[in-house]
Design a protein around this motif. Sequence first.
Motif, PDB file in Angstrom:
ATOM      1  N   LEU A  98      -2.001 -14.106   7.399  1.00  0.00           N
ATOM      2  CA  LEU A  98      -1.644 -12.691   7.595  1.00  0.00           C
ATOM      3  C   LEU A  98      -2.871 -11.793   7.413  1.00  0.00           C
ATOM      4  O   LEU A  98      -3.049 -10.821   8.145  1.00  0.00           O
ATOM      5  N   LEU A  99      -3.729 -12.141   6.467  1.00  0.00           N
ATOM      6  CA  LEU A  99      -4.960 -11.344   6.307  1.00  0.00           C
ATOM      7  C   LEU A  99      -5.847 -11.470   7.545  1.00  0.00           C
ATOM      8  O   LEU A  99      -6.537 -10.525   7.930  1.00  0.00           O
ATOM      9  N   SER A 100      -5.816 -12.645   8.157  1.00  0.00           N
ATOM     10  CA  SER A 100      -6.691 -12.879   9.310  1.00  0.00           C
ATOM     11  C   SER A 100      -6.353 -11.934  10.469  1.00  0.00           C
ATOM     12  O   SER A 100      -7.200 -11.629  11.302  1.00  0.00           O
ATOM     13  N   MET A 101      -5.123 -11.438  10.497  1.00  0.00           N
ATOM     14  CA  MET A 101      -4.712 -10.541  11.585  1.00  0.00           C
ATOM     15  C   MET A 101      -5.511  -9.246  11.566  1.00  0.00           C
ATOM     16  O   MET A 101      -5.707  -8.626  12.602  1.00  0.00           O
ATOM     17  N   VAL A 102      -5.939  -8.827  10.393  1.00  0.00           N
ATOM     18  CA  VAL A 102      -6.593  -7.515  10.289  1.00  0.00           C
ATOM     19  C   VAL A 102      -8.038  -7.627   9.803  1.00  0.00           C
ATOM     20  O   VAL A 102      -8.628  -6.654   9.354  1.00  0.00           O
ATOM     21  N   ARG A 168      -8.459  -3.405   0.827  1.00  0.00           N
ATOM     22  CA  ARG A 168      -8.433  -1.979   1.150  1.00  0.00           C
ATOM     23  C   ARG A 168      -7.864  -1.764   2.543  1.00  0.00           C
ATOM     24  O   ARG A 168      -7.015  -0.916   2.768  1.00  0.00           O
ATOM     25  N   ARG A 169      -8.346  -2.566   3.473  1.00  0.00           N
ATOM     26  CA  ARG A 169      -7.892  -2.414   4.855  1.00  0.00           C
ATOM     27  C   ARG A 169      -6.407  -2.757   4.996  1.00  0.00           C
ATOM     28  O   ARG A 169      -5.650  -2.077   5.676  1.00  0.00           O
ATOM     29  N   PHE A 170      -6.024  -3.821   4.336  1.00  0.00           N
ATOM     30  CA  PHE A 170      -4.622  -4.247   4.400  1.00  0.00           C
ATOM     31  C   PHE A 170      -3.703  -3.158   3.823  1.00  0.00           C
ATOM     32  O   PHE A 170      -2.697  -2.785   4.430  1.00  0.00           O
ATOM     33  N   ASN A 171      -4.089  -2.632   2.658  1.00  0.00           N
ATOM     34  CA  ASN A 171      -3.278  -1.585   2.022  1.00  0.00           C
ATOM     35  C   ASN A 171      -3.204  -0.346   2.904  1.00  0.00           C
ATOM     36  O   ASN A 171      -2.160   0.290   3.022  1.00  0.00           O
ATOM     37  N   HIS A 172      -4.337  -0.034   3.517  1.00  0.00           N
ATOM     38  CA  HIS A 172      -4.388   1.144   4.359  1.00  0.00           C
ATOM     39  C   HIS A 172      -3.463   0.972   5.567  1.00  0.00           C
ATOM     40  O   HIS A 172      -2.740   1.894   5.958  1.00  0.00           O
ATOM     41  N   MET A 173      -3.467  -0.217   6.141  1.00  0.00           N
ATOM     42  CA  MET A 173      -2.676  -0.426   7.358  1.00  0.00           C
ATOM     43  C   MET A 173      -1.201  -0.595   7.093  1.00  0.00           C
ATOM     44  O   MET A 173      -0.367  -0.187   7.891  1.00  0.00           O
ATOM     45  N   PHE A 174      -0.892  -1.225   5.951  1.00  0.00           N
ATOM     46  CA  PHE A 174       0.510  -1.585   5.728  1.00  0.00           C
ATOM     47  C   PHE A 174       1.151  -0.874   4.537  1.00  0.00           C
ATOM     48  O   PHE A 174       2.309  -1.121   4.228  1.00  0.00           O
ATOM     49  N   GLY A 175       0.381  -0.030   3.876  1.00  0.00           N
ATOM     50  CA  GLY A 175       0.894   0.584   2.638  1.00  0.00           C
ATOM     51  C   GLY A 175       1.701   1.851   2.854  1.00  0.00           C
ATOM     52  O   GLY A 175       1.967   2.573   1.903  1.00  0.00           O
ATOM     53  N   LYS A 176       2.020   2.135   4.095  1.00  0.00           N
ATOM     54  CA  LYS A 176       2.795   3.357   4.353  1.00  0.00           C
ATOM     55  C   LYS A 176       3.988   3.008   5.239  1.00  0.00           C
ATOM     56  O   LYS A 176       4.170   1.879   5.626  1.00  0.00           O
ATOM     57  N   ILE A 246      -0.185   0.315  -2.967  1.00  0.00           N
ATOM     58  CA  ILE A 246      -1.152  -0.760  -3.183  1.00  0.00           C
ATOM     59  C   ILE A 246      -0.381  -2.076  -3.124  1.00  0.00           C
ATOM     60  O   ILE A 246       0.270  -2.461  -4.087  1.00  0.00           O
ATOM     61  N   ILE A 247      -0.452  -2.722  -2.004  1.00  0.00           N
ATOM     62  CA  ILE A 247       0.253  -4.001  -1.893  1.00  0.00           C
ATOM     63  C   ILE A 247      -0.587  -5.088  -2.561  1.00  0.00           C
ATOM     64  O   ILE A 247      -0.090  -5.934  -3.289  1.00  0.00           O
ATOM     65  N   LEU A 248      -1.891  -5.032  -2.285  1.00  0.00           N
ATOM     66  CA  LEU A 248      -2.812  -6.026  -2.836  1.00  0.00           C
ATOM     67  C   LEU A 248      -3.915  -5.303  -3.614  1.00  0.00           C
ATOM     68  O   LEU A 248      -4.808  -4.707  -3.015  1.00  0.00           O
ATOM     69  N   PRO A 249      -3.846  -5.330  -4.945  1.00  0.00           N
ATOM     70  CA  PRO A 249      -4.865  -4.628  -5.746  1.00  0.00           C
ATOM     71  C   PRO A 249      -6.258  -5.225  -5.529  1.00  0.00           C
ATOM     72  O   PRO A 249      -6.389  -6.439  -5.336  1.00  0.00           O
ATOM     73  N   GLU A 396       7.252  -8.169   3.553  1.00  0.00           N
ATOM     74  CA  GLU A 396       7.941  -6.894   3.771  1.00  0.00           C
ATOM     75  C   GLU A 396       6.997  -5.907   4.459  1.00  0.00           C
ATOM     76  O   GLU A 396       7.360  -5.238   5.425  1.00  0.00           O
ATOM     77  N   ALA A 397       5.758  -5.865   3.979  1.00  0.00           N
ATOM     78  CA  ALA A 397       4.802  -4.891   4.521  1.00  0.00           C
ATOM     79  C   ALA A 397       4.443  -5.184   5.978  1.00  0.00           C
ATOM     80  O   ALA A 397       4.310  -4.265   6.778  1.00  0.00           O
ATOM     81  N   VAL A 398       4.294  -6.458   6.312  1.00  0.00           N
ATOM     82  CA  VAL A 398       3.882  -6.768   7.690  1.00  0.00           C
ATOM     83  C   VAL A 398       5.087  -6.927   8.621  1.00  0.00           C
ATOM     84  O   VAL A 398       4.908  -7.144   9.813  1.00  0.00           O
ATOM     85  N   GLY A 399       6.275  -6.851   8.052  1.00  0.00           N
ATOM     86  CA  GLY A 399       7.460  -6.812   8.907  1.00  0.00           C
ATOM     87  C   GLY A 399       8.110  -8.156   9.184  1.00  0.00           C
ATOM     88  O   GLY A 399       9.023  -8.240   9.998  1.00  0.00           O
ATOM     89  N   THR A 400       7.679  -9.226   8.499  1.00  0.00           N
ATOM     90  CA  THR A 400       8.303 -10.527   8.779  1.00  0.00           C
ATOM     91  C   THR A 400       9.466 -10.804   7.823  1.00  0.00           C
ATOM     92  O   THR A 400       9.529 -11.855   7.186  1.00  0.00           O
TER      93      THR A 400
END
Length: 405
Positions: A98-102, A168-176, A246-249, A396-400
């Motif tokens: 999942l991290l590899s996607m972003v 940071r990128r993951f939280n930014h993209m999926f934290g809202k 913050i999904i991933l600190p 939950e954050a990425v929608g799966t």
Amino acid sequence: MAKQAQDRVLSGMRPTGRLHLGHYHGVLTNWLKLQEEHDCYFFVADWHALTTHYEAPQTLAPNVWEMVIDWLAAGVDPEKATLFVQSAVPAHAELHLLLSMVTPLGWLERVPSFKDQQTKLNDKDLATYGFLGYPLLQSADILMYRAQHVPVGEDQVPHVELTREVARRFNHMFGKGKSVERQINDALTKMGKKAAKTYKRMRQDYIENGNEAGKAGALELLAAQQNITDIEKQLLQGHIEGKGRIILPEPAALLTKAAKMPGLDGQKMSKSYGNTIALRDEPARVEKALRSMPTDPARVRRDDPGDPEKCPVWDLHKVYTDSKTHEWVQQECPRAGIGCIDCKQPLIDKVLAEQAVIRERAEPYENNPALLKSVMAAGNAKAQQAANETLASVREAVGTVYVYN
Ligand code: TRP
Ligand code: SF4
């Protein structure tokens, strides 16, 4: 001191088989300290070994086995730290994916070890997807446990940096978004009507009136909640300031200052130089090897004066012997008052004493595979549980997450 769940340390080691004194004084003694003070997760990075040694799968099992025995022998305590094997927690693979996607390709291509290792290990084909992605696999290892501290050597610091950027990128993209709003509402419902109302009022006071007391009050209230998880607490903490979730600190590297550990030939101790003393070596071999270890090359004969600074044995003294012995060496070596065998004796005694304890701790595991198995099964289960908690919020954050599962 009670260990806090939010005070977590994670570190991993590639399974290289039996460890040597360089590992012990470079890494393990640091782990021993950390396990007293933090909620530590230590794991065997067996998939990482496959990224470079995929051609030798038969070496994995014995290497994992012997290394874990060395951890336990060194005093890593399964009552204090969670020990596990990466491949026993397949959630690492899902998070990696999942991290590899972003993760932009460029971030991985510019990790220094990517080019370095390809050059160094040029007898191997490392133009593989797995090898390029291995620092991201490491990011998944770290982020999975929401670790604050990652004890690593200098060469690994860029990997922790990458991990921070990815988080940071993951939280930014999926934290809202909608799913986060829903999770906030669910958490508030779990807190109960009264506490939720107070939280909202204090948050409002902070946001609308800039009242710091409102923020402090809300944080305090959250800290006292019993019905919500740490993940939900973090979610509501971020929500106070209107920050995304913050999904991933983000973790921080905890740089391990490694002791200078010379090998038996005077070069840095390393398996690839074949100059090591293994943690569980036979005392007779250790004694013999240390006796024939090179010293200051200027001391050819007993009455030639020497210089400890030019002698690898002196580096070992710095690790092993006390200041009185140091003074003795510094005084007697330059005036040929002692011979090198005299100088080595207190050192040999210390190394053997250290190893006696280590060998004794290893013995129950060496003779009883079932015991080792049960230690690892317990650690694996605990790691799986911690990993699944993180993975649930990541999914939950990425929608799966779907109604039928
Ligand atoms: N890459 C590390 C090494 O080669 C091992 C490792 C894998 C690790 N995952 C980790 C270390 C996570 C710290 C945290 O030594
Ligand atoms: Fe090295 Fe000790 Fe010999 Fe001096 S006396 S050269 S420090 S081994």
